[in-house]
Design an enzyme around this catalytic site. Structure first.
Site, PDB file in Angstrom:
ATOM      1  N   LYS A   1       0.859  -1.180   0.000  1.00  5.77           N
ATOM      2  CA  LYS A   1       0.000   0.000   0.000  1.00  5.77           C
ATOM      3  C   LYS A   1       0.898   1.234   0.000  1.00  5.77           C
ATOM      4  O   LYS A   1       1.458   1.603   1.023  1.00  5.77           O
ATOM      5  CB  LYS A   1      -0.938   0.052   1.206  1.00  5.77           C
ATOM      6  CG  LYS A   1      -2.054   1.104   0.987  1.00  5.77           C
ATOM      7  CD  LYS A   1      -2.642   1.645   2.242  1.00  5.77           C
ATOM      8  CE  LYS A   1      -1.864   2.793   2.829  1.00  5.77           C
ATOM      9  NZ  LYS A   1      -1.886   4.045   1.999  1.00  5.77           N
ATOM     10  N   GLU A  20      -1.037   7.417  -0.186  1.00  3.53           N
ATOM     11  CA  GLU A  20      -2.022   8.045  -1.073  1.00  3.53           C
ATOM     12  C   GLU A  20      -1.545   9.404  -1.577  1.00  3.53           C
ATOM     13  O   GLU A  20      -2.078   9.930  -2.560  1.00  3.53           O
ATOM     14  CB  GLU A  20      -3.362   8.189  -0.353  1.00  3.53           C
ATOM     15  CG  GLU A  20      -3.362   9.079   0.865  1.00  3.53           C
ATOM     16  CD  GLU A  20      -2.979   8.355   2.149  1.00  3.53           C
ATOM     17  OE1 GLU A  20      -3.355   8.853   3.231  1.00  3.53           O
ATOM     18  OE2 GLU A  20      -2.305   7.298   2.075  1.00  3.53           O
ATOM     19  N   SER A  55       4.785   7.732  11.112  1.00  7.15           N
ATOM     20  CA  SER A  55       4.954   8.436  12.378  1.00  7.15           C
ATOM     21  C   SER A  55       4.949   7.443  13.534  1.00  7.15           C
ATOM     22  O   SER A  55       4.397   6.341  13.439  1.00  7.15           O
ATOM     23  CB  SER A  55       3.833   9.452  12.572  1.00  7.15           C
ATOM     24  OG  SER A  55       2.590   8.797  12.790  1.00  7.15           O
ATOM     25  N   CYS A  93      13.479  10.603   7.695  1.00  5.26           N
ATOM     26  CA  CYS A  93      13.628  10.251   9.107  1.00  5.26           C
ATOM     27  C   CYS A  93      15.077  10.286   9.563  1.00  5.26           C
ATOM     28  O   CYS A  93      15.346  10.124  10.751  1.00  5.26           O
ATOM     29  CB  CYS A  93      13.027   8.869   9.364  1.00  5.26           C
ATOM     30  SG  CYS A  93      13.861   7.528   8.491  1.00  5.26           S
TER      31      CYS A  93
END
Length: 489
Positions: A172, A175, A224, A279
């Site tokens: 996935k 988006e 996150s 990150c």
């Protein structure tokens, strides 16, 4: 009307009949595509395809799977410019950063193609006549949920090794940046058996459906820390193997003996690269002593950056309006609390570009604070903002770094090997640099943080990922011998 990005199931494009979201260009704020919010039925179809493909894929030899990955490497390398252009359009990276995104993905793919040697088993006689061997077995269907900030590299942290070790895959993408991996799936279709690689687009509900699916054996997540913790708990409670990487607040320590020019250039590259949306980006500079020349040089170099997508001094936009608001609020909050804003990214050329284009442009900010516990020092901002704190000595700098809730990266700038080793052994982060402000390990070394930067036992790349994407099967064998002999004969 903008193009709808399809799901990819069983090597075919599939268009879900669901609601959609706009994919916007960070450069202009205008829609460039639409992405479907895949429902439970769409997730079921993708997982079913992966589950059906798994037995035959797992039955191939490791070398046979590696050959297909090598073929994929060749095709993606041939389309590297096209993929980089997609990354620029949907994410906002500069062209150089986008090319680096693709190159790093290809690097992990090349590493995975050597899985035949990397994941070889073991065998030894453990007692007279008794042979014990260990071999690696795949887990089954792996689901991977990835963020927007590296549209190709982060999916390729997991995809190549998962496939090389005999698992099948459901991805996935974010988006916010789905176009790159949709194109990768198209390019992979002629090379991989049907159902081995599947892509479903969507939002949090789609991710939850993947995490909860009973036929998914393992889940990886990057995002996150609050969401990573939820995914880890949810998947663990469902009995799945899970690795969820969270956020970061990375500290750089500059000692008085550091090379000012080298350190300043590296610090600026670390906190402004990819517009601070990574990150491993620097977030806090801990200056031991005053070092006014270093701080001034950092501000000077950061001030030279200009909005754009090409060139050594270009910095791209951030991903969306919410990111702009978050970054602006962080700087404004620090100023209101008494911090000294040495460089304000809310003004100047980036603000002018934002007004002229409606894009999501925000410039680099450097903020000098005296409060190690303020929000700017402790909370993840995920943008081009550098908090600067002056420390009296090395002990104070270490105390600040050690107190962080996160544990991704830390770096020390020094000319002393003894000082470098002192900090390397005492930093609380898991990935440590010496005069390297973005200390990303390269294969075979693995990528992963600690504390609230990682939820799960393994790292996500390199040798540690081999352990995550496989299970150890131990087989102990003993055979009968002729009646007139013994194992001691």
């Amino acid at each position: 009307m903008s193009t709808l990005v399809p799901n990819f199931i069983n090597n075919c494009e599939v268009t879900p009949h669901t609601a959609t979201l706009d994919v916007t260009s960070p450069h202009t704020g205008q829609p460039i595509a639409r992405v479907p919010l895949s429902a439970g039925d769409d997730v079921d179809a993708a997982v079913a395809a992966a589950d059906a493909a798994w037995p035959a894929w797992a039955a191939l030899t490791t070398n046979a799977r590696a050959a297909k990955l090598m073929a994929l490497h060749a095709v993606l390398a041939a389309h590297a410019d096209e993929l980089a252009a997609l990354i620029v359009s949907e994410h906002g990276k500069t062209r150089g950063e986008a090319r680096g995104d693709v190159a790093k993905g290809l690097e992990t793919l090349a590493y995975a193609a050597g899985a035949g040697a990397l994941a070889a088993g073991q065998a030894t006689h453990v007692s007279s006549g008794v042979l014990c061997r260990m071999e690696r077995a795949p887990l089954g269907v792996v689901a991977s949920i990835v963020p927007f900030n590296f549209p190709l590299m982060v999916p390729f942290w997991t995809l190549p090794l998962a496939l090389a070790l005999g698992n099948t895959f459901v991805l996935k993408p974010s988006e916010k940046a789905p176009l790159t991996m949709a194109r990768v799936a198209q390019l992979a279709a002629p090379l991989l058996p049907s159902g081995v690689l599947n892509v479903v687009h969507g939002d949090a509900a789609t991710a939850q459906a993947l995490t909860d699916h009973p036929r998914v054996a393992a889940v990886t997540f990057v995002g996150s820390s609050p969401v990573a913790e939820l995914v880890h708990r949810r998947a663990t409670d469902a009995g799945k193997r899970v690795l969820a990487l969270g956020g970061a607040k990375n500290h750089l320590v500059a000692l008085p003996d550091c090379d000012v020019e080298m350190a300043a250039r590296d610090i600026v590259a670390s906190f402004t690269g990819c517009a601070g949306q990574r990150c491993m980006a620097a977030a806090v500079l801990l200056v031991v002593g005053e070092q006014p020349a270093l701080v001034a040089r950092v501000v000077e170099l950061a001030r030279r950056l200009a909005p754009g997508d090409d060139g050594a001094l270009a910095m791209g936009p951030v991903i969306d309006a919410a990111a702009v608001a978050r970054i602006d609020a962080a700087v404004a909050g620090a100023a209101a609390a008494g911090a000294d804003v040495l460089l304000d990214g809310r003004t100047g050329a980036f603000a002018e570009r934002r007004a002229a284009t409606s894009g999501f442009w925000v410039g680099p900010s450097v903020v000098l604070t005296a409060d190690p516990r303020c929000a700017l020092m402790t909370e993840e901002i995920f943008g081009p903002v550098l908090a600067v704190l002056r420390c009296a000595d090395a002990a104070e700098a270490l105390a600040v770094e050690n107190a962080s809730a996160f544990g991704n990266a830390a770096c020390v700038y020094t000319a002393s090997g003894a000082s470098a080793e002192f900090f390397a052994q005492r930093f609380a982060a898991a990935m440590i640099g010496v005069n390297v402000g973005v200390p990303v390990p390269r294969e075979p070394f693995s990528f992963g943080g600690c504390k609230r930067s990682r939820f799960g036992a393994c790292d996500i790349t390199g040798d540690a990922a081999i352990e995550f994407f496989s299970t150890r099967r131990k087989i102990t064998t003993k055979w009968a011998i002729p009646a007139d002999q013994s194992w001691m004969s």
